[in-house]
Design an enzyme around this catalytic site. Structure first.
Site, PDB file in Angstrom:
ATOM      1  N   ARG A 122      11.781  24.510  -6.367  1.00  0.00           N
ATOM      2  CA  ARG A 122      12.318  25.839  -6.060  1.00  0.00           C
ATOM      3  C   ARG A 122      13.733  25.692  -5.467  1.00  0.00           C
ATOM      4  O   ARG A 122      14.299  24.618  -5.487  1.00  0.00           O
ATOM      5  CB  ARG A 122      11.385  26.541  -5.062  1.00  0.00           C
ATOM      6  N   ARG A 137      14.196  37.056  -8.515  1.00  0.00           N
ATOM      7  CA  ARG A 137      14.663  36.171  -7.434  1.00  0.00           C
ATOM      8  C   ARG A 137      15.785  35.277  -7.951  1.00  0.00           C
ATOM      9  O   ARG A 137      15.705  34.742  -9.052  1.00  0.00           O
ATOM     10  CB  ARG A 137      13.499  35.321  -6.937  1.00  0.00           C
ATOM     11  N   CYS A 151      -0.567  37.929   4.182  1.00  0.00           N
ATOM     12  CA  CYS A 151      -1.768  37.215   3.745  1.00  0.00           C
ATOM     13  C   CYS A 151      -1.627  35.755   4.134  1.00  0.00           C
ATOM     14  O   CYS A 151      -0.545  35.321   4.549  1.00  0.00           O
ATOM     15  CB  CYS A 151      -1.994  37.392   2.238  1.00  0.00           C
ATOM     16  N   LYS A 187       4.193  24.734  -7.200  1.00  0.00           N
ATOM     17  CA  LYS A 187       5.574  24.838  -6.722  1.00  0.00           C
ATOM     18  C   LYS A 187       5.936  23.638  -5.846  1.00  0.00           C
ATOM     19  O   LYS A 187       5.055  23.002  -5.254  1.00  0.00           O
ATOM     20  CB  LYS A 187       5.764  26.124  -5.934  1.00  0.00           C
ATOM     21  N   LYS A 204       8.947  22.383  -2.908  1.00  0.00           N
ATOM     22  CA  LYS A 204      10.020  22.902  -2.055  1.00  0.00           C
ATOM     23  C   LYS A 204      10.730  21.775  -1.321  1.00  0.00           C
ATOM     24  O   LYS A 204      10.076  20.881  -0.785  1.00  0.00           O
ATOM     25  CB  LYS A 204       9.432  23.889  -1.038  1.00  0.00           C
ATOM     26  N   CYS A 211       4.100  32.673   3.015  1.00  0.00           N
ATOM     27  CA  CYS A 211       5.451  32.590   2.458  1.00  0.00           C
ATOM     28  C   CYS A 211       6.553  32.578   3.517  1.00  0.00           C
ATOM     29  O   CYS A 211       7.642  32.086   3.252  1.00  0.00           O
ATOM     30  CB  CYS A 211       5.692  33.738   1.481  1.00  0.00           C
ATOM     31  N   CYS A 213       4.023  42.911  -2.990  1.00  0.00           N
ATOM     32  CA  CYS A 213       3.330  41.666  -3.286  1.00  0.00           C
ATOM     33  C   CYS A 213       1.877  41.911  -3.692  1.00  0.00           C
ATOM     34  O   CYS A 213       1.112  42.531  -2.951  1.00  0.00           O
ATOM     35  CB  CYS A 213       3.373  40.738  -2.074  1.00  0.00           C
ATOM     36  N   CYS A 267       7.420  38.327   5.568  1.00  0.00           N
ATOM     37  CA  CYS A 267       7.401  38.329   4.103  1.00  0.00           C
ATOM     38  C   CYS A 267       7.359  39.785   3.620  1.00  0.00           C
ATOM     39  O   CYS A 267       7.070  40.687   4.407  1.00  0.00           O
ATOM     40  CB  CYS A 267       6.180  37.563   3.600  1.00  0.00           C
TER      41      CYS A 267
HETATM   42 FE1  SF4 Z   1       2.701  38.017  -0.495  1.00  0.00          FE
HETATM   43 FE2  SF4 Z   1       1.117  36.662   1.107  1.00  0.00          FE
HETATM   44 FE3  SF4 Z   1       3.453  35.611   0.356  1.00  0.00          FE
HETATM   45 FE4  SF4 Z   1       3.418  37.643   2.029  1.00  0.00          FE
HETATM   46  S1  SF4 Z   1       2.580  35.597   2.420  1.00  0.00           S
HETATM   47  S2  SF4 Z   1       4.739  37.469   0.238  1.00  0.00           S
HETATM   48  S3  SF4 Z   1       1.675  38.813   1.335  1.00  0.00           S
HETATM   49  S4  SF4 Z   1       1.734  36.054  -0.965  1.00  0.00           S
END
Ligand code: SF4
Length: 568
Positions: free
Chosen positions: A144, A75, A480, A214, A216, A484, A441, A435
């Site tokens: 970040r 990244r 998940c 982290k 932000k 993110c 991931c 995401c």
């Molecule tokens: Fe991975 Fe969960 Fe972040 Fe999506 S929201 S990138 S699945 S950690």
């Protein structure tokens, strides 16, 4: 090392010789993957070690386990998403050279390369640095990437001053360790990084353990919260008078991650804490970071984000502690709040005789696929015109400084490569992000990026059925609950809960000013649009003048929406 009870990761960071650990040694040990400790430290250098989730459990021809297929996500940290054409072209070349042939534009205005092998990692990071970008502190327990509205409006200095501020904050809060330089940028004859030669540098802001988690930061305007300011640990909302920024409202304690099984975890929106004149932004930012450094939870990483410290203390006690670190009292905030958002797509007059063009990139994935050859088309435009670019928080691209005479040619290059113009896309698609989730991931429980286009197709159909095709409905999807892609504040949030099943949130809004509520759990992927459809019908018939879908859902609330749909 202190006696305080802390998590294993805190001990690892503190003993890592300022984020060195054994990364340098492991780079040349011939193994396909880094050790667990190095994988944790690597995050501070901008790299996540991952394995191909699609390949897990696969067998070799002889029936033995094929093992994990390791690679790295790399990244790049780009304050405000400001990228030259050469930097963009270099990243496109890198994705073909060492990655999976795609570049991902992140929801924090950065680049991500996926599927980089460990053996290619050093030269990948070196190449990125040769273009004057860095991966340092793009991830890890530090500040970040500092986000900022990327729109290049040049009719006054407001946007430029915000972008300059993003650079200054990013530089000020950057870790000072020289480990990044030593590990990645020195050649084979460079200084070795073994413990006996280690000379620590002063880390005046972070100290030996860096932050508990982290951190932000983002900068926005009240009428244009494209950075989703209220989902950040720290947000600066520009207060403009007579065409100039006089100061910023300071928001603290936003955060999206949660673990459903742990009721002590939850998403939050940031609270407005104070106002700072422009010349005090750095001191206040530093004071806030240091309060989190000294009082954030270092024992339980699931309680370590600053939002939990603020929830624990209350905003008044938190502010008082920041004042102590700042060395003076802080005023009440300015009345200004977030009011709207812009995705900056399509053609816009920059205000200086030139134009900028926002190009939507579905889920931020720059690639060539079928008739849509975005990667090739972008290469052609960037090589021909060499314009500066910006990455947007909705995972899009802005091409800047375009002369009026060149617009038709650029439009034609887009058409030739199957790249859709903003006007050819629904607002719902333009305001949707996902995401990466599967296959890269390690935390994803189900699909996100790979299925969102279909979900948007389905939503567009039901919107059209309810005569709502032109409605702006923001949709954020994640694989998940870590959130993110900021799924807890848009009109519709879709959070992966189990394989093929999602928690459906409603009642947020596109400007991201409040949390959505959980409307339904475990909704099968293929039933998402059908689940939303009756509520769209309800919205169509009972919305008040100009009310958005999210505002309507928030006004009606969970019980009313549930009663309505059950009575159908
Ligand atoms: Fe991975 Fe969960 Fe972040 Fe999506 S929201 S990138 S699945 S950690």
């Amino acid at each position: 090392m202190s006696d305080e009870k802390v998590s294993k990761l805190e001990i690892l960071k503190e003993g890592s010789r300022q984020l060195r650990g054994t990364i340098a040694e492991e780079l040349t040990n011939g193994e396909e993957n880094f050790s667990g400790d190095s994988a944790q430290l690597l995050k501070h250098h901008g790299t996540y070690q991952q394995d191909n989730r699609d390949m897990r459990g696969k067998k070799n021809e002889d029936g033995t386990s094929a093992g994990k297929e390791f690679s790295c996500m790399v990244r790049t940290r780009i304050p405000g998403g400001k990228v030259t054409s050469d930097q963009f072209l270099a990243e496109l070349d890198l994705c073909d050279d060492v990655g999976n042939g795609t570049v991902r534009l992140t929801s924090r205005q950065g680049f991500q390369l996926h599927a980089v092998l460990k053996s290619d990692l050093k030269r990948t990071i070196q190449t990125i640095n040769e273009t004057k970008l860095t991966t340092f502190a793009a991830c890890g327990d530090v500040e970040r990437n500092v986000m900022c509205c990327p729109a290049p409006h040049n009719d006054n200095k407001v946007r430029q001053d915000m972008q300059d501020m993003a650079d200054v904050i990013a530089e000020h809060l950057k870790p000072k360790t020289s480990s990044y330089f030593e590990i990645w940028l020195e050649d084979e004859n460079g200084e070795k990084t073994n413990a006996t030669e280690f000379q620590p540098v002063d880390e005046p802001i972070y100290g030996p353990r860096y932050l508990p988690r982290k951190f932000k930061t983002a900068i926005a305007l009240p009428e244009d919260n494209c950075v989703d300011l209220m989902t950040q640990d720290l947000g600066f909302l520009a207060i403009v008078e007579d065409g100039e920024i006089v100061g910023y409202n300071v928001f603290v304690g936003g955060g999206q991650g949660m673990t459903p099984a742990k009721k002590t975890t939850y998403p939050t929106v940031a609270q407005k804490m104070t106002y700072v004149p422009t010349d005090q932004v750095l001191q206040v930012a530093e004071a806030i970071v240091k309060v989190q450094r000294d009082f954030g939870n270092r024992l339980d990483r699931k309680q370590a984000r600053m939002k939990y410290l603020i929830a624990d203390w209350g905003i008044e006690k938190f502010k008082a502690k920041v004042e102590e670190y700042f060395g003076g009292s802080l005023p009440e905030p300015h009345p200004a709040d977030v009011t709207d958002v812009d995705d900056h797509m399509g053609w816009h007059d920059q205000g200086d005789g030139r134009w900028y063009l926002g190009i939507n990139v579905e889920n931020g994935r720059v690639k060539d696929e079928g008739d849509m050859r975005l990667k090739t088309g972008l290469r052609e435009i960037l090589k021909k015109y060499g314009m500066p670019t910006r990455l947007t928080p909705l995972q899009g691209i802005i091409l800047c400084d375009i002369e009026d005479k060149d617009r038709a040619d650029i439009d034609q290059i887009m058409v030739d490569h199957g790249i859709k113009a903003a006007d050819d896309l629904s607002l719902t698609r333009r305001f949707s992000i996902a995401c990466p989730a599967l296959p890269t991931c390690g935390l994803s429980v189900t699909e996100s990026e790979r299925v969102l286009p279909q979900v948007i197709d389905d939503l567009e159909k039901v919107q059209a059925e309810h005569d709502l095709a032109d409605e702006r409905i923001s949709v954020h999807m994640t694989g998940c609950p870590n959130g993110c892609c900021r799924p807890y504040t848009p009109d519709i949030g879709l959070v992966g809960k189990a394989r093929g099943k999602y928690t459906l949130y409603l009642g947020g809004n596109a400007p991201g000013t409040r949390l959505a509520f959980l409307y339904k759990d475990m909704v099968p992927l293929e039933e998402i649009a059908a689940t939303v459809s009756p509520i769209l019908g309800y919205f169509k018939s009972e919305r008040s003048n100009g009310e958005s879908f999210g505002d309507f859902c928030a006004r009606k609330g969970l019980d009313d929406l549930t009663a309505y749909t059950e009575a159908l």
